[in-house]
Design an enzyme around this catalytic site. Structure first.
Site, PDB file in Angstrom:
ATOM      1  CG  HIS A  42     -25.777 -17.645  10.110  1.00 34.08           C
ATOM      2  ND1 HIS A  42     -26.712 -17.976   9.148  1.00 34.08           N
ATOM      3  CD2 HIS A  42     -25.998 -16.337  10.401  1.00 34.08           C
ATOM      4  CE1 HIS A  42     -27.455 -16.909   8.872  1.00 34.08           C
ATOM      5  NE2 HIS A  42     -27.043 -15.900   9.628  1.00 34.08           N
ATOM      6  CD  GLU A  43     -24.696 -14.243  13.238  1.00 27.78           C
ATOM      7  OE1 GLU A  43     -24.451 -13.324  12.434  1.00 27.78           O
ATOM      8  OE2 GLU A  43     -25.869 -14.617  13.479  1.00 27.78           O
ATOM      9  CG  HIS A  86     -23.876 -12.788   8.066  1.00 28.99           C
ATOM     10  ND1 HIS A  86     -24.601 -12.789   6.895  1.00 28.99           N
ATOM     11  CD2 HIS A  86     -24.750 -13.133   9.048  1.00 28.99           C
ATOM     12  CE1 HIS A  86     -25.854 -13.128   7.165  1.00 28.99           C
ATOM     13  NE2 HIS A  86     -25.966 -13.352   8.454  1.00 28.99           N
ATOM     14  CG  ASP A 112     -28.921 -20.285   7.107  1.00 32.35           C
ATOM     15  OD1 ASP A 112     -28.472 -19.946   8.220  1.00 32.35           O
ATOM     16  OD2 ASP A 112     -30.121 -20.124   6.781  1.00 32.35           O
ATOM     17  CD  GLU A 153     -29.272 -13.382   7.313  1.00 30.12           C
ATOM     18  OE1 GLU A 153     -28.942 -14.380   7.977  1.00 30.12           O
ATOM     19  OE2 GLU A 153     -28.912 -12.228   7.595  1.00 30.12           O
TER      20      GLU A 153
END
Ligand SMILES: [Zn+2]
Length: 665
Positions: free
Chosen positions: A501-502, A505, A566, A562
């Site tokens: 997830h990070e 980003h 995900d 976000e």
């Protein structure tokens, strides 16, 4: 490996995936969130002092216990040497718990500030007062801070950013919907009550509350929406003092910058030009007498949590109950602990990692992160929608992502922070002042790449686009995110997805606009960007169509970044799991589930939570993250491996045909 600090021996450790938490009367293809979490959700009603209760909050409770041990030890340490962090933690915590003194003090701590405001006469006086407040880290009207230059990410520059509102979003002032109207009416009552608490009679307090509402509504009208704030380009307007003076002529910017101690005024980013033009205009058209009311409100509002119980309770009644639906405040020790941990973040963090962070956790994380990086590289290489030119740039960016795990190599030096036994409020003010000075000192200098944006004791993780780095504080490296001894499927489904997830980003609708050095620079072939946008639009629509509480919807555009993260996170982590289990039998069962099943169940249990209706409504408006239920259900039904893991059929309620599955990374 959770460390519990209670005196009782811990009950037998719960298995990483526990069938007793599931609701197997629901088919995984009909509602996977409920299937994976149904029994847990039923057996964990929301405690009165929570607005939401789930995996994060359960881990947060463990965290409280750990930090309490640290605070208790420090608070009883009579021999702590003056000036040491131990003395500071001790005095901050103890003054916060000294309710006898706090009660006796009433609102004495803010009386001098209120008297200064009373003495103001002209609009120039108001500007001077705003400047004085900003110089000590209190921000009526707007925000000022230092952070990386978006287009020259090695340098810290000054930043002006919209602000000045008492309610958490501009839309609450302007919205025509029933909930916004209700919040406005309650807010008026709340502001009036706070004015009564500082001695105004009810009639005057009511009038003053109306004045506050009018001024804040004026500021709301010139404020950007949350969606507009997500666009890094339109919020990048670097100028010098002269240009700022032209943009917002009715404010004396030279005096302002001088007053707050900013000496370098050649490069200042104005986040929202429209706001600053409008704000300066308002400052001149609204009479000084009304601004005095607004400034008074700012002082009281900001201090409320540190004053006697009347202030604190009224503050909670609005922000805790009206906005979030909580019916009880957290016990005082928890509130004071959070303030201490926030103000002396890395001092507390240092003690925290010494006591609770096993070095093996860091090693395991680094190896997981390397596997995730390799998986994302493989996935980028295999993308069918992206050209080789853009792929090369994307991979270069991926390979340059910096990784931080656990805690910083270099701790903040707190020696100049003044913390004593005088009062809780004064300690808070001094801690704020320390941070403001520290921030101010960075402006005009190179970015310190060793700095952390979260403390080690924070249960969270982040990606910083200007540093192109992913950061995982020690506190998130615990169940249900990270199991030191569990099987790979469980860890890849939880912390693996968090890592993915990070990383994603860096490639979401915002992050993709930054290059590998962290600069806002377009490295995309135009055609690839168009294809990316078409897919992200499908994802936004998919979320916007997801219903909650029968009539509420997720805002697919506000939460887009976000949601991309995900979806990327789950896909990347699954690819990494397959690589990690190469040569092993993934269909072998542990506690009744195959590895692919355990991966998705682990993901789903991270996001299980019960949430109050008011809190859900608040978050749908303010939070860039989707609610837990959507984070599970809007993702898994787009992942091919999930269909295989649970044999999802076309007749299942949430089935999506293979050619409609959204894939970005
Ligand atoms: Zn995120």
């Amino acid at each position: 490996m959770t460390t519990t600090m209670s005196c009782k021996p811990k009950a037998k450790e719960e298995p990483a995936i526990n069938a007793a938490n599931m609701d197997t009367t629901i088919k995984p293809g009909d509602n996977f969130y409920q299937y994976a979490n149904g029994a847990w959700l039923k057996s964990h009603p929301i405690p009165n002092d929570y607005s939401r209760y789930g995996a994060f909050e359960v881990l947060g409770e463990e965290n409280y216990k750990q930090l309490q041990t640290i605070m208790d030890e420090a608070s009883k340490d009579k021999n702590a040497e003056a000036g040491t962090v131990r003395q500071k933690i001790r005095d901050f915590y103890n003054t916060g718990l000294d309710t006898v003194k706090i009660e006796k003090d009433g609102f004495n701590p803010i009386k001098a500030e209120l008297a200064k405001i009373d003495a103001l006469k002209t609009n120039e006086d108001i500007q001077k007062m705003v400047t004085q407040r900003h110089a000590v880290g209190s921000y009526p009207l707007f925000y000022f801070f230092g952070s990386a230059d978006e287009k020259n990410s090695n340098m810290v520059i000054a930043q002006l950013y919209q602000g000045g509102l008492g309610l958490p979003d501009r839309d609450y002032y302007l919205g025509d919907d029933a909930r916004s109207k209700e919040i406005r009416s309650e807010y008026l009552k709340h502001v009036a009550k706070m004015f009564e608490l500082i001695g105004e009679d009810p009639t005057q307090a009511g009038k003053d509350a109306t004045t506050v509402m009018q001024i804040e509504t004026g500021l709301a009208k010139v404020s950007s929406t949350r969606l507009e704030l997500r666009d890094p380009i339109s919020n990048y307007n670097k100028m010098n003092l002269d240009a700022i003076q032209k943009m917002a002529p009715k404010f004396d910017w030279a005096s302002y910058f001088k007053g707050i101690g900013l000496t370098k005024t050649e490069e200042i980013n104005v986040g929202q030009t429209k706001f600053f033009t409008g704000m300066a205009e308002l400052l001149n058209t609204i009479p000084a007498e009304q601004w005095k009311v607004y400034l008074r409100w700012n002082v009281v509002n900001e201090a409320a949590a540190y004053l006697s119980s009347g202030f604190e309770k009224e503050n909670f009644a609005f922000f805790g109950t009206v906005l979030s639906g909580k019916t009880a405040q957290k016990p005082r020790w928890k509130r004071v602990l959070s303030e201490t941990s926030g103000s002396l973040g890395e001092a507390v963090g240092q003690l925290y990692v010494e006591k609770y962070f096993p070095p093996q956790a860091k090693e395991r994380m680094i190896s997981l992160i390397n596997n995730l990086k390799a998986a994302l590289k493989e996935r980028i290489t295999g993308l069918t929608w992206m050209s080789d030119v853009t792929k090369k740039e994307a991979i270069a960016k991926l390979e340059k992502i910096n990784v931080k795990v656990g805690y910083p190599d270099k701790w903040i030096d707190y020696s100049s922070m003044q913390i004593g036994t005088n009062s809780y409020y004064e300690n808070m003010v001094n801690a704020t002042l320390f941070n403001v000075k520290r921030d101010m000192n960075k402006i005009g200098k190179p970015v310190d790449r060793t700095e952390w944006g979260m403390t080690p004791q924070t249960v969270n993780a982040y990606y910083n686009p200007n540093m192109n780095e992913i950061v995982f504080p020690a506190a998130i490296l615990q169940p249900p995110f990270f199991f030191l001894n569990a099987d790979d499927a469980v860890n890849y489904g939880a912390i693996g997805v968090v890592i993915g997830h990070e990383m994603s980003h860096g490639f979401d609708d915002q992050g993709r606009q930054y290059d590998k050095e962290g600069n806002l620079r377009d490295w995309w072939q135009a055609e690839d960007a168009t294809k990316f946008q078409a897919q992200t639009k499908s994802l936004a629509d998919h979320y916007s169509n997801y219903k909650l509480l029968d009539s509420l919807h997720v805002d697919g555009n506000l939460t887009l970044g976000e949601n991309i993260a995900d979806l990327g996170g789950v896909n990347i982590a699954y690819t990494a799991l397959q690589k990690a289990m190469e040569g092993k039998d993934m269909s072998e069962k542990i506690d009744g589930f195959t590895s692919p099943q355990r991966f998705f169940l682990s993901y789903a249990q991270v996001w299980r939570n019960n949430i109050r209706d008011k809190e859900l409504m608040r978050r749908l408006k303010e939070d860039v993250h989707s609610p837990g239920e959507a984070r599970v259900n809007c993702i898994v039904y787009n992942v091919p491996a999930f269909y295989q893991a649970f044999s999802i059929k076309p007749t299942d309620k949430m089935y999506r045909p293979a050619d409609q599955l959204i894939k970005i990374w």
